[in-house]
Design a protein around this motif. Structure first.
Motif, PDB file in Angstrom:
ATOM      1  N   TYR A   1      -7.294   2.744  17.065  1.00 44.12           N
ATOM      2  CA  TYR A   1      -6.761   1.761  16.511  1.00 44.12           C
ATOM      3  C   TYR A   1      -6.153   1.991  15.191  1.00 44.12           C
ATOM      4  O   TYR A   1      -7.065   1.653  14.102  1.00 44.12           O
ATOM      5  N   ALA A   2      -5.062   2.211  15.025  1.00 39.83           N
ATOM      6  CA  ALA A   2      -4.517   2.571  13.796  1.00 39.83           C
ATOM      7  C   ALA A   2      -3.120   1.737  13.544  1.00 39.83           C
ATOM      8  O   ALA A   2      -2.352   1.599  14.331  1.00 39.83           O
ATOM      9  N   GLY A   3      -3.022   0.707  12.451  1.00 44.11           N
ATOM     10  CA  GLY A   3      -2.054  -0.062  12.388  1.00 44.11           C
ATOM     11  C   GLY A   3      -1.510  -0.050  10.852  1.00 44.11           C
ATOM     12  O   GLY A   3      -2.132   0.227  10.116  1.00 44.11           O
ATOM     13  N   GLY A   4       0.022   0.242  10.901  1.00 43.79           N
ATOM     14  CA  GLY A   4       0.573   0.204   9.713  1.00 43.79           C
ATOM     15  C   GLY A   4       0.471  -0.842   8.732  1.00 43.79           C
ATOM     16  O   GLY A   4       0.210  -0.744   7.361  1.00 43.79           O
ATOM     17  N   LEU A   5       0.219  -1.961   9.164  1.00 39.43           N
ATOM     18  CA  LEU A   5      -0.327  -3.128   8.119  1.00 39.43           C
ATOM     19  C   LEU A   5      -1.647  -3.386   8.632  1.00 39.43           C
ATOM     20  O   LEU A   5      -2.607  -3.612   7.558  1.00 39.43           O
ATOM     21  N   VAL A   6      -1.798  -3.984   9.695  1.00 36.82           N
ATOM     22  CA  VAL A   6      -3.094  -4.339  10.041  1.00 36.82           C
ATOM     23  C   VAL A   6      -3.788  -3.813  11.276  1.00 36.82           C
ATOM     24  O   VAL A   6      -2.924  -3.770  12.372  1.00 36.82           O
ATOM     25  N   SER A   7      -4.783  -3.207  11.479  1.00 41.69           N
ATOM     26  CA  SER A   7      -5.364  -2.580  12.730  1.00 41.69           C
ATOM     27  C   SER A   7      -5.593  -3.558  13.751  1.00 41.69           C
ATOM     28  O   SER A   7      -5.134  -3.442  14.837  1.00 41.69           O
ATOM     29  N   ARG A   8      -6.654  -4.449  13.371  1.00 42.82           N
ATOM     30  CA  ARG A   8      -7.008  -5.353  14.508  1.00 42.82           C
ATOM     31  C   ARG A   8      -7.173  -6.989  13.972  1.00 42.82           C
ATOM     32  O   ARG A   8      -8.104  -7.150  13.370  1.00 42.82           O
ATOM     33  N   PRO A   9      -6.037  -7.746  14.116  1.00 43.26           N
ATOM     34  CA  PRO A   9      -6.265  -9.064  13.807  1.00 43.26           C
ATOM     35  C   PRO A   9      -6.919  -9.751  14.885  1.00 43.26           C
ATOM     36  O   PRO A   9      -6.477  -9.531  16.005  1.00 43.26           O
TER      37      PRO A   9
ATOM     38  N   ASN B   1       3.538  -1.112   3.822  1.00 43.78           N
ATOM     39  CA  ASN B   1       2.885   0.125   3.621  1.00 43.78           C
ATOM     40  C   ASN B   1       3.963   1.420   3.821  1.00 43.78           C
ATOM     41  O   ASN B   1       4.902   1.306   4.522  1.00 43.78           O
ATOM     42  N   SER B   2       3.691   2.334   2.678  1.00 42.02           N
ATOM     43  CA  SER B   2       4.362   3.542   2.985  1.00 42.02           C
ATOM     44  C   SER B   2       3.391   4.603   3.012  1.00 42.02           C
ATOM     45  O   SER B   2       3.789   5.803   3.180  1.00 42.02           O
ATOM     46  N   GLY B   3       2.217   4.537   2.908  1.00 45.08           N
ATOM     47  CA  GLY B   3       0.999   5.572   3.041  1.00 45.08           C
ATOM     48  C   GLY B   3       0.907   5.905   4.763  1.00 45.08           C
ATOM     49  O   GLY B   3       1.189   5.172   5.568  1.00 45.08           O
ATOM     50  N   LYS B   4       0.350   7.152   4.867  1.00 47.99           N
ATOM     51  CA  LYS B   4       0.124   7.686   6.359  1.00 47.99           C
ATOM     52  C   LYS B   4      -1.070   6.892   6.601  1.00 47.99           C
ATOM     53  O   LYS B   4      -2.287   7.076   5.712  1.00 47.99           O
TER      54      LYS B   4
ATOM     55  N   ASN C   1       0.941  -1.172  -0.174  1.00 51.17           N
ATOM     56  CA  ASN C   1      -0.078  -0.008   0.053  1.00 51.17           C
ATOM     57  C   ASN C   1       0.974   1.073  -0.102  1.00 51.17           C
ATOM     58  O   ASN C   1       1.831   1.248   0.799  1.00 51.17           O
ATOM     59  N   THR C   2       0.708   2.208  -0.951  1.00 50.41           N
ATOM     60  CA  THR C   2       1.314   3.493  -1.015  1.00 50.41           C
ATOM     61  C   THR C   2       0.728   4.384  -0.863  1.00 50.41           C
ATOM     62  O   THR C   2       1.245   5.678  -0.545  1.00 50.41           O
TER      63      THR C   2
ATOM     64  N   THR D   1       7.317  -4.654   6.130  1.00 52.23           N
ATOM     65  CA  THR D   1       7.709  -3.354   6.580  1.00 52.23           C
ATOM     66  C   THR D   1       6.720  -2.181   6.531  1.00 52.23           C
ATOM     67  O   THR D   1       5.546  -2.337   5.703  1.00 52.23           O
ATOM     68  N   ASN D   2       7.013  -1.324   7.473  1.00 51.69           N
ATOM     69  CA  ASN D   2       6.087  -0.088   7.396  1.00 51.69           C
ATOM     70  C   ASN D   2       6.884   1.060   7.464  1.00 51.69           C
ATOM     71  O   ASN D   2       7.590   1.275   8.503  1.00 51.69           O
ATOM     72  N   SER D   3       6.696   2.063   6.795  1.00 50.40           N
ATOM     73  CA  SER D   3       7.708   3.392   6.484  1.00 50.40           C
ATOM     74  C   SER D   3       6.452   4.460   6.510  1.00 50.40           C
ATOM     75  O   SER D   3       7.251   5.670   6.576  1.00 50.40           O
ATOM     76  N   GLY D   4       5.478   4.334   6.777  1.00 51.66           N
ATOM     77  CA  GLY D   4       4.412   5.197   6.878  1.00 51.66           C
ATOM     78  C   GLY D   4       3.994   5.772   8.279  1.00 51.66           C
ATOM     79  O   GLY D   4       4.270   4.914   9.253  1.00 51.66           O
ATOM     80  N   GLU D   5       3.892   7.002   8.481  1.00 56.56           N
ATOM     81  CA  GLU D   5       3.391   7.614   9.730  1.00 56.56           C
ATOM     82  C   GLU D   5       1.967   6.879   9.971  1.00 56.56           C
ATOM     83  O   GLU D   5       1.268   6.884   9.193  1.00 56.56           O
ATOM     84  N   VAL D   6       2.028   6.570  11.129  1.00 64.01           N
ATOM     85  CA  VAL D   6       0.537   5.897  11.897  1.00 64.01           C
ATOM     86  C   VAL D   6      -0.024   6.631  13.110  1.00 64.01           C
ATOM     87  O   VAL D   6       0.855   6.862  13.985  1.00 64.01           O
ATOM     88  N   VAL D   7      -0.989   7.249  13.104  1.00 65.40           N
ATOM     89  CA  VAL D   7      -1.609   8.084  13.818  1.00 65.40           C
ATOM     90  C   VAL D   7      -3.140   7.650  14.297  1.00 65.40           C
ATOM     91  O   VAL D   7      -4.030   7.416  13.635  1.00 65.40           O
TER      92      VAL D   7
END
Length: 186
Positions: free
Chosen positions: A134-142, A124-127, A96-97, A162-168
């Motif tokens: 619940y904000a997760g770079g790859l998965v919020s809630r498994p 993931n490289s998107g914000k 995801n970009t 990998t996650n290079s995106g900001e997670v807020v």
């Protein structure tokens, strides 16, 4: 794609899907925005099925600011059947970009799955922004926190991701991989 009204799911590919489904080498470049319920770049709501994504990319903005919604780059929410059987979401070589914004349970790949995920060689490289929790770079809630015990939860697996995106998260629980986990993780 822009959705309005309660109970309407939104997605770049399929809004609501049942039955085992496979996406291979698919790319979503279009924005998926909604003022309703679950939304994603590929599948808004998946129910009663296993989902497999291989070599897929989401480049399209996904946005949903309704408070109790699930939002993800590939899947908004994955449910379970009436008998309580869980189903897997498997993502291999996917990325995801795009920026993903939602009200609650927002992930770069998957918002919320009541089952488990197998994620391999994904990024993931998107914000990622949750205006609630619940904000997760790859998965919020498994995992399904409605199961009787955590022993009942199948194992989720993250391999070479990998996650290079900001997670807020505006309220609570933000993490680079998964924000709230109700399954064992390998």
């Amino acid at each position: 794609l822009k959705g309005y009204g309660d109970g309407i799911y939104g997605a770049g590919f399929v809004a609501y899907i049942t039955g085992t489904s496979t996406f291979k080498d698919c790319v979503n470049n279009g924005a998926a925005t909604s003022e309703t319920t679950h939304v994603s770049g590929f599948v808004g709501f998946a129910n009663d099925n296993d989902l497999t994504f291989t070599g897929c990319t989401n480049n399209g903005l996904v946005k949903n600011e309704k408070a109790k919604t699930r939002t993800g780059g590939f899947v908004g929410v994955n449910g379970k059947n009436k008998d309580g059987k869980t189903f897997a979401i498997t993502l291999t070589n996917c990325k995801n970009t795009a920026d993903i914004t939602g009200g609650d349970q927002v992930g770069g790949l998957v918002g919320w799955t009541m089952s488990y995920v197998v994620v391999k060689n994904c990024s993931n490289s998107g914000k990622i922004v949750s205006t609630q929790n619940y904000a997760g770079g790859l998965v919020s809630r498994p995992g399904d926190d409605y199961t009787k015990t955590y022993i009942d939860c199948p194992t989720s697996t993250f391999t070479n991701c990998t996650n290079s995106g900001e997670v807020v998260s505006f309220n609570s629980q933000a993490a680079g991989m998964a924000s709230y986990v109700c399954t064992p993780i390998e």
